[in-house]
Design an enzyme around this catalytic site. Structure first.
Site, short mmCIF file in Angstrom:
data_model
loop_
_atom_site.label_atom_id
_atom_site.label_comp_id
_atom_site.label_asym_id
_atom_site.label_seq_id
_atom_site.Cartn_x
_atom_site.Cartn_y
_atom_site.Cartn_z
N GLU A 124 0.79 -1.22 0.00
CA GLU A 124 0.00 0.00 0.00
C GLU A 124 0.84 1.28 0.00
O GLU A 124 0.41 2.28 -0.57
CB GLU A 124 -0.94 0.01 1.23
CG GLU A 124 -2.05 -1.02 1.18
CD GLU A 124 -3.05 -0.75 0.07
OE1 GLU A 124 -3.33 0.42 -0.23
OE2 GLU A 124 -3.55 -1.72 -0.53
N SER B 135 -56.09 -26.02 12.87
CA SER B 135 -56.61 -26.70 14.07
C SER B 135 -55.74 -26.50 15.29
O SER B 135 -56.17 -26.80 16.41
CB SER B 135 -56.76 -28.20 13.79
OG SER B 135 -57.74 -28.42 12.79
#
Length: 757
Positions: A161, A427
């Site tokens: 970098e 149900s």
């Protein structure tokens, strides 16, 4: 004479221009020599006249000397003019630069108030045993100092970098020129000229937008950082703040995220991979793009070797046999839990501005079991039943959620079907109808008629399209007879049913109509399971919850602790016993007879919505209340997936593992029979089945057993022997012949074949 006079007559005077020019005549002296030729004729050359004291300079030599003088003077004036205008332009350029600096600085916070901002808050979610389940927010690991890191880790970032990091003062003109030349050659942006200091300034104070103003601000802040901090401090800040993808900020978080180890233990190859992520963290994340991350790591290793940060042998060793132990992408179903916590967090502690730890009620082991049960069963049978999704919620009888699965694959769909989705319970809503009837004075032995019914054109039918005449409430609930449930709902009133459901914990809006008895109003899975909890805890109200405590990372401050509340009684103990007795039969001989949980007392209810769109089973013991739902997100019908099928199988698989090693405890009001096949009556009847082994005469009945399964005597089934006889006074009705449902259970099958219909 006359002629003569005429000839010598008097001349009259004339006036004007004509008169003035009339006497003008040209003579020879007035003409140019050469006659009519207009060009001047050459005259003979004459010797030039010498001027006294002239120094012998003739006119031509004098002319050349003056030309040189004029030329020399003009060149000097040009240089002066160029210098002058250069100075003017330079002055204006300096003024412009100062103006730009002032303008950019005016849009920055005051330099004296600039401080290194706090880390973004992290929400760490842990299980009841302290295991980290998930991390939310911007994941940032602990700050690490340079001295605690292996030397090659920071050097990897410098190599790729900012090779001249220790030589520049925040901005590297040589690096910018090199990047510009490279980009010009490639006709595009292939290399950046930003230094580590500039990148740090951008990460700390600025946005990621690509504008000239932002770039100029970055330069100013880089100079400020270099003036305020040493190179070591800048590098350390950079390593602890740079983004590595997948929500990881800083080398410590990245090392833990991708390699499952602290940054101080990463290898050379792993350090190169981390340094390579900075260029494009989202695209090169090794858990998403391992090939791209490895290729970039090789570039970093070459740069480290070129900068002499590592030897050729180290570079070759790291490149030849890379040791990347990359953790997979977090796609576990526990992320559904994490999302749910994120939704309730604001209500518990407000805005989060510091890193916190959320201590949950989740049991990591049970969460894994639940996830496997849903995923494996769907993988095996989803095509057969045309079921694409499933969900599971398991909580203790006091509402502490132990496991939650909101779908089969979190990475594909983050929609939480356990919390957010609302579906028809079918149900599985009937217990609220029967509870309302019990509270109105009926008992499990109360007889009601199962027969066709017409309510203003609406004709509900049983699942089998068969009707069995007079049946007890216990039989009607265990066999899930729709007509009886509708009749009960009308008898007690739909509004009363809605009030009962809301009292037990249903929060969704329910329509008070006749169809409410069949579960036509939509509810969420979590609230439905929570509404079953009072049946398992003796009738106490619960609030499903997953957060126990919230504290800061250092543990210095507790932001939230779940308050200890005195639960209110929402169901009378006698009604709880009656309901548990009836719902136990659902597992023993009814629609959930496939449920297997040897040695435990269990009860529950199945549910199937219209056109088989939803399949449910909610079952419980003294330890856990667990619900399972299966269906499709688009609400399309399944291929006859019912609550008594796949949901019961998933429930049984989960509950068997969840109860291993625990001491069985009775559910309030239930007789200690754990399954039809494990009690003496069940064993005796099972021996009559073709191919069944004869029961061992030495096998004693289970200690403490009280028969609770129906005992049939000819054509008249007798009601189950209740464990408690203090039910409310009920309207007693004479028993009538009951046609048992052959498909509803083993006892029905045996009765039909032994005694006929």
């Amino acid at each position: 004479m006359a002629w003569g006079k005429k000839k010598n007559g008097r001349k009259e005077p004339t006036f004007g221009i004509g008169a003035a020019l009339s006497d003008l005549r040209l003579t020879a002296d007035d003409r140019v020599p050469g006659g009519g030729d207009d060009r001047p004729k050459k005259t003979p050359k004459q010797a030039p006249k010498r001027e006294s004291n002239s120094g012998g300079g003739d006119k031509p030599r004098k002319s050349r000397t003056s030309s040189k003088a004029r030329s020399s003077g003009g060149l000097g004036k040009g240089v002066k003019r160029l210098f002058y205008w250069g100075a003017v332009l330079g002055l204006w350029a300096a003024i412009a630069i100062v103006g730009v600096v002032i303008y950019v600085g005016a849009h920055l916070p005051p330099i004296q108030s600039l401080e290194i901002p706090k880390r973004p808050p992290t929400i760490q979610i842990v299980g009841m045993d302290g295991t980290v389940l998930a991390t939310r927010g911007e994941q940032a690991g602990a700050n690490v100092s340079l001295k605690d890191l292996p030397p090659y880790l920071p050097k990897a970032f410098i190599a790729i970098e900012d090779r001249r990091f220790y030589s520049h003062y925040g901005v590297d003109p040589i690096g910018i020129a090199r990047a510009a030349a490279t980009n010009l050659m490639h006709r595009g942006v292939s290399q950046g000229g930003s230094t580590l200091t500039q990148q740090l300034a951008k990460n700390l104070f600025l946005t990621q937008e690509r504008t000239m103003a932002r770039k100029l601000q970055e330069v100013e802040l880089a100079f400020w950082l270099e003036r305020k901090h040493s190179k070591a401090e800048i590098l350390e800040l950079y390593l602890n703040r740079v983004y590595f993808g997948s929500g990881a900020y800083g080398v410590e978080a990245a090392a833990q995220k991708y390699f499952g180890k602290p940054a101080k233990n990463v290898t050379v190859a792993e350090a190169a991979m981390l340094a390579g992520l900075v260029k494009s963290p989202s695209r090169l994340a090794p858990n998403r793009n391992p090939e791209g991350a490895e290729a970039r790591a090789k570039v970093v290793l070459a740069a480290m070797q070129d900068a002499e940060f590592i030897t050729a042998a180290q570079a070759k060793g790291a490149t030849g046999v890379p040791q990347y132990n990359v953790k997979p992408v977090g796609a576990g179903t526990v992320n559904y839990v994490a999302d749910w916590i994120g939704e309730v967090l604001d209500d518990l502690v407000g805005q989060v501005d510091e890193s916190i730890i959320v201590e949950t009620t989740i049991d990591p082991k049970l969460q894994s079991v639940a996830e496997a049960a849903i995923i494996d069963e769907l993988a095996a049978k989803s095509v057969k039943f045309n079921v694409t999704q499933g969900a599971l919620v398991a909580m203790t009888p006091d509402g502490s959620v132990r496991a939650m699965v909101g779908g089969r694959n979190y990475s594909e769909s983050q929609f939480n079907r356990a919390v957010t989705a609302k579906r028809q319970p079918g149900s599985s809503f009937k217990p609220f109808v029967y509870l309302t009837a019990i509270e109105a004075g009926l008992t499990p032995e109360t007889i009601r008629t199962d027969a066709p019914i017409d309510i203003k054109g609406w004709k509900p039918e049983n699942y089998t399209h068969e009707y069995f005449g007079s049946v007890t409430l216990t039989q009607a609930l265990s066999m899930s007879l729709n007509t009886v449930a509708v009749r009960l709902g009308i008898e007690v009133g739909p509004a009363s049913v809605v009030r009962t459901a809301h009292r037990l914990g249903i929060a969704s809006k329910l329509e008070a109509n006749a169809s409410i008895a069949l579960g036509t109003s939509e509810v969420s899975m979590t609230e439905l399971v929570g509404a079953y909890a009072p049946f398992a805890n003796g009738g106490l109200a619960v609030s499903p919850h997953v957060v126990n405590r919230i504290r800061t990372v250092e543990g210095k401050k507790t932001l939230y602790t779940r308050p200890s509340e005195t639960a209110s009684q929402v169901i009378d103990a006698r009604a709880v016993a009656a309901m548990n007795t009836m719902m136990q039969q659902t597992i023993l001989s009814g629609s959930a007879k496939k449920a297997e949980l040897p040695g435990w007392y269990a009860a529950g209810k199945t549910g199937t919505s219209q056109d088989f769109r939803d399949a449910w089973f909610i079952g419980y013991t003294s330890q856990l209340v667990t619900g399972v739902w299966l269906g499709n997100d688009d609400n399309s019908p399944t291929k006859k997936a019912t609550g008594g099928g796949l949901p019961v199988e998933i429930w049984s698989r989960f509950m068997k593992t969840a109860h291993q090693g625990l001491q069985p405890q009775p559910v309030p009001g239930l007789a200690p029979s754990n399954s039809f096949s494990n009690n003496p009556i069940g064993q005796a009847l099972s021996s009559l089945l073709p191919g069944s082994p004869a029961p061992s005469p030495s096998a004693p009945p289970e200690r403490g057993y009280v028969p609770s399964a129906p005992v049939y005597n000819g054509y008249r089934p007798q009601p189950p022997a209740p464990t408690q006889t203090n039910y409310p006074a009920a309207r007693q009705q004479p028993q009538q012949n009951v046609r048992p449902e052959a498909a509803s259970g083993l006892d029905g099958w045996l009765t039909e074949r032994l005694f006929g219909r």
